[in-house]
Structure formats: C-alpha cells, structure tokens
Design a protein around this motif. Structure first.
Motif, PDB file in Angstrom:
ATOM      1  N   UNK A  20       0.819  -1.224   0.000  1.00 16.20           N
ATOM      2  CA  UNK A  20       0.000   0.000   0.000  1.00 16.20           C
ATOM      3  C   UNK A  20       0.846   1.264   0.000  1.00 16.20           C
ATOM      4  N   UNK A  21       2.190   1.132   0.170  1.00 11.53           N
ATOM      5  CA  UNK A  21       3.070   2.296   0.187  1.00 11.53           C
ATOM      6  C   UNK A  21       3.234   2.927   1.535  1.00 11.53           C
ATOM      7  N   UNK A  22       2.742   2.337   2.591  1.00 15.68           N
ATOM      8  CA  UNK A  22       2.861   2.916   3.929  1.00 15.68           C
ATOM      9  C   UNK A  22       4.191   2.573   4.596  1.00 15.68           C
ATOM     10  N   UNK A  23       4.808   1.442   4.251  1.00 17.92           N
ATOM     11  CA  UNK A  23       6.095   1.043   4.798  1.00 17.92           C
ATOM     12  C   UNK A  23       7.152   1.101   3.700  1.00 17.92           C
ATOM     13  N   UNK A  24       8.376   1.451   4.089  1.00 18.17           N
ATOM     14  CA  UNK A  24       9.488   1.431   3.145  1.00 18.17           C
ATOM     15  C   UNK A  24       9.995   0.002   2.976  1.00 18.17           C
ATOM     16  N   UNK A  25      10.467  -0.294   1.777  1.00 18.45           N
ATOM     17  CA  UNK A  25      11.014  -1.616   1.472  1.00 18.45           C
ATOM     18  C   UNK A  25      12.511  -1.473   1.290  1.00 18.45           C
ATOM     19  N   UNK A  26      13.269  -1.833   2.314  1.00 22.67           N
ATOM     20  CA  UNK A  26      14.718  -1.675   2.286  1.00 22.67           C
ATOM     21  C   UNK A  26      15.426  -2.921   1.780  1.00 22.67           C
ATOM     22  N   UNK A  27      14.883  -4.103   2.035  1.00 21.81           N
ATOM     23  CA  UNK A  27      15.539  -5.341   1.608  1.00 21.81           C
ATOM     24  C   UNK A  27      15.443  -5.481   0.088  1.00 21.81           C
ATOM     25  N   UNK A  28      16.566  -5.733  -0.586  1.00 18.64           N
ATOM     26  CA  UNK A  28      16.523  -5.824  -2.056  1.00 18.64           C
ATOM     27  C   UNK A  28      15.646  -6.967  -2.559  1.00 18.64           C
ATOM     28  N   UNK A  29      15.691  -8.113  -1.891  1.00 19.59           N
ATOM     29  CA  UNK A  29      14.913  -9.257  -2.366  1.00 19.59           C
ATOM     30  C   UNK A  29      13.414  -9.020  -2.230  1.00 19.59           C
ATOM     31  N   UNK A  30      12.993  -8.202  -1.243  1.00 19.16           N
ATOM     32  CA  UNK A  30      11.571  -7.867  -1.127  1.00 19.16           C
ATOM     33  C   UNK A  30      11.176  -6.774  -2.096  1.00 19.16           C
ATOM     34  N   UNK A  31      12.133  -5.898  -2.458  1.00 18.87           N
ATOM     35  CA  UNK A  31      11.822  -4.824  -3.407  1.00 18.87           C
ATOM     36  C   UNK A  31      11.474  -5.375  -4.785  1.00 18.87           C
ATOM     37  N   UNK A  32      12.202  -6.414  -5.206  1.00 22.28           N
ATOM     38  CA  UNK A  32      11.885  -7.016  -6.512  1.00 22.28           C
ATOM     39  C   UNK A  32      10.517  -7.681  -6.498  1.00 22.28           C
ATOM     40  N   UNK A  33      10.162  -8.314  -5.384  1.00 21.68           N
ATOM     41  CA  UNK A  33       8.837  -8.937  -5.289  1.00 21.68           C
ATOM     42  C   UNK A  33       7.735  -7.889  -5.236  1.00 21.68           C
TER      43      UNK A  33
END
Length: 393
Positions: A75-88
């Motif tokens: 939803x865009x409320x939390x930042x995604x810092x882990x690279x493997x989660x960013x691709x997902x």
C-alpha cells in the motif's frame, strides 16, 4: 482472494483461495522449489494469486492477507529496504495494473485460517491433484495442487438446473434431470439430498467421497470395517453420493492392511449336513441313565431328556423308572415347560415301549420314534451326551 505463506525446515509453501460472489471457489496449495523466508512466502502467495486472477479474467479483486508487512509495503505505507523484497514488491505493482478495481486488506489469522491450512497442506505432502492453470511467470513453483479443479461430476447438472433452470438439449435427458432434481435441494450454496426419515444428506463429489471413505475406514478412529458397514456409516453421519455401496465395497477390498491381516478360513471344505431339528424344543431325545451310586431315598436311576436343537438338558432321579414315571416326566418337564414337542426319540426299553406312553403321545399328536442305541442320530447319541452332562451336574 485470501493468501498466506509459510516457511519451515521442509521448505516454503503458499496457499491461495479465489472466491467469486456466486460461491465458486478455486483453492491452490503450492510447494516452492527453493527455501524462502516467511516474508518471501507471503509475497509469493500474493504474486501467484494475482497471476491466477489475471489469467482467468478477473477485473475487480479484493485481497485479504494476515501479513502486516506485506500489506503495508504494497500500500506504500512502509518502506522496502531489503533488495529481495523490493523485486517482489515491483512484481505486485506491475500485476495491480491489470485490474480495474483493486484493494488490499489486512485480516487477523483467525479470518485467514483456510489459506493457512492450504499452505500447511502443501508441506505435509497430502495434495494429490495438480492445478489445470499454469503460470509461466512463476519459476519458483515446483508443484501446484488444487482442491476445486475436479472435472464435472454427477451433481453439476443438478446444481445448474436448481440454480438457473438450465436443462440439456435432448428432451429425454431434460425430463430425466427434472425428475432427478426433485430429490435435491440447494441450501446456502451447498447441495443436499432430501431424506424422508432423517436429516438432509450432504452430497459429495468423487474426490471428497474417496477422502471420506479413507477417513472412516483407516483414519484416526477407523477400524478397517467391511464394505457394507463402511457405506452405512457414511450414510448415517449425513453424506451421500451415487453408488455408495459399490464404491465402499471396492475400497474395502483394495485395502492393503485388510488383505494382509484379515482372518482367513484354513479348514478344508466339507459336505453340508442337514439339520435334524428345525427349531428349539421341537425334538427331544430321552433315555434312562443308571445304575448310579445310591443317593438319598435310594434313588439310583435318572431319566434324562435332551433337546436336539439347543442341547438343553432336563433330568430327574428315581428309584426305578416305570411307565408312569416316564409319562409324568414328559408332561411335567417337557410339555408344561417348553410346549408340546413335534417328536420324541427313545429306545426300545420298557419305560418307553408301553401303551401308556403311546397313549400320551397320541393325545398330544407327538411323534414317538424308536432308535437303537448304536444309531448315529438317534437315542444312543442322546444317551452318551446325557450321561456326561448329568454326571457333571
């Protein structure tokens, strides 16, 4: 859509449930090829569910999941810092563009139990059906199993007729379906068979029926019962499907443990013998036992009668057995207690071969048969058994 992911020592697994407003469900249990964390498994479940919904043409979708991290990141409320989660997350964002209306809702674990159960089912290795829907954009998927991709079975035409009045094109088939559908009813999206002397019976599909028979026959409370008893138990607990008896008997015959440990008859076959006494207390054998050790009152003889059917024994001690004692014994111990017999078998001894006994038998229409002591089915056999039972008494 409900999604859930799980990761353990055996690998990562995901569960996806797609449910339409009409009640139609697609349930998927998926085992991933490589190890993944819980967060990765949650994303994999969401990605696979979105690809599945896109491939079957869904345009409005509401996604329910119990992972706060995944829902808030998507939803865009939390930042995604882990690279493997960013691709997902980028895959989820790309797939969202295929839907006209889309929402993500976080629910509690209690509200997401079915998807969680599917994920655990994949790790337990209990899935037996592969999904008919394949996705080329999910290289991590090793095996995909579905519990609702079963081909059309006997209840589907009945459901369509009761729901939308749809009938086959052939007049004969349409008439047969109308008559058959009168025995069924749909209650809250589930089809039941009407019962005249009990509750409605829940109709099962072939795969569900097979699982039910397996649970009753060899489950936690199963006792490897026979086919007829197996079908009766399934019926009494409230389930129904056509040819229950035949399928239950075939299942019991194919059970490996039943074939290995079932009791078998090892005695050789013998010729059948006719029944000499058709019902209890209809045929009696009588004889005099003695001379026995002297008892109180000088009694040294016993008059004994044995029923041929039940082997019931009646006896009375005498000083000497006369014809009067015999008639009194028959009237007191046989006729008065067990009713008028059909036949009495005796030997040619004086207490039985006399006019008084014949007169009693003629009066009550009793057949009086005489046999020698050595006759196999006559009085000699009764005498031997009577002596043993009397001395034991």
């Amino acid at each position: 859509m409900h999604t859930d992911g799980a990761s353990n020592s055996q690998g990562a697994n995901i569960g996806v449930i797609l449910e339409a407003p009409s009640g139609l469900k697609i349930e998927e249990a998926i085992r991933l090829e490589q190890f993944a964390t819980n967060n990765e498994a949650e994303y994999e479940a969401l990605i696979y569910g979105l690809e599945l919904a896109r491939d079957i043409g869904i345009k409005r979708l509401s996604v329910r999941g119990d992972s706060q991290l995944m829902i808030e990141q998507a939803a865009g409320n939390f930042d995604t810092k882990a690279p493997y989660l960013a691709s997902l997350l980028q895959k989820v964002t790309d797939l969202r563009s295929h839907f006209h209306q889309f929402e993500l809702v976080q629910v509690s674990r209690e509200q997401n139990q079915k998807a969680d159960a599917l994920a655990k089912l994949a790790s337990a290795g209990e899935c037996t059906r592969k999904s008919s829907i394949s996705t080329s954009q999910s290289p991590k998927v090793l095996e995909v199993f579905s519990t609702s991709s079963e081909p059309e079975c006997w209840m589907d035409p009945i459901i369509r007729y009761l729901s939308t009045s749809e009938l086959p094109t052939h007049p004969k088939d349409a008439k047969h379906l109308r008559l058959r559908a009168q025995r069924y009813s749909i209650i809250r999206g589930t089809i039941y068979r009407k019962s005249f002397d009990g509750p409605y019976l829940w109709c099962l599909r072939p795969l569900e029926a097979k699982k039910l028979l397996e649970e009753i026959h060899e489950g936690a409370c199963g006792n490897h019962t026979g086919g007829r008893s197996l079908a009766h138990k399934a019926l009494t607990v409230g389930y129904y499907w056509p040819y229950m008896m035949t399928e239950a008997c075939n299942y019991a015959k194919k059970c490996d443990k039943c074939q290995r440990f079932a009791p078998t008859i090892h005695q050789p076959a013998q010729t059948l013998h006719s029944i000499i006494a058709p019902w209890p207390f209809a045929k009696w054998g009588m004889d005099v036992v003695g001379e026995l050790p002297k008892a109180v009152g000088g009694k040294r003889y016993a008059l004994v009668a044995t029923d041929y059917f039940t082997k019931w024994v009646v006896a009375e001690a005498y000083v000497t057995v006369s014809k009067t004692d015999t008639t009194t014994f028959i009237g007191k111990h046989i006729i008065c207690q067990f009713g008028i017999p059909w036949e009495i078998v005796v030997d040619n001894g004086t207490p039985f071969q006399n006019a008084k006994v014949r007169e009693l038998c003629d009066t009550y229409k009793i057949k009086l048969s005489f046999a020698s002591v050595t006759y196999p089915q006559g009085n000699g056999q009764a005498e031997a058994s009577n002596k043993v039972i009397f001395f034991q008494h």
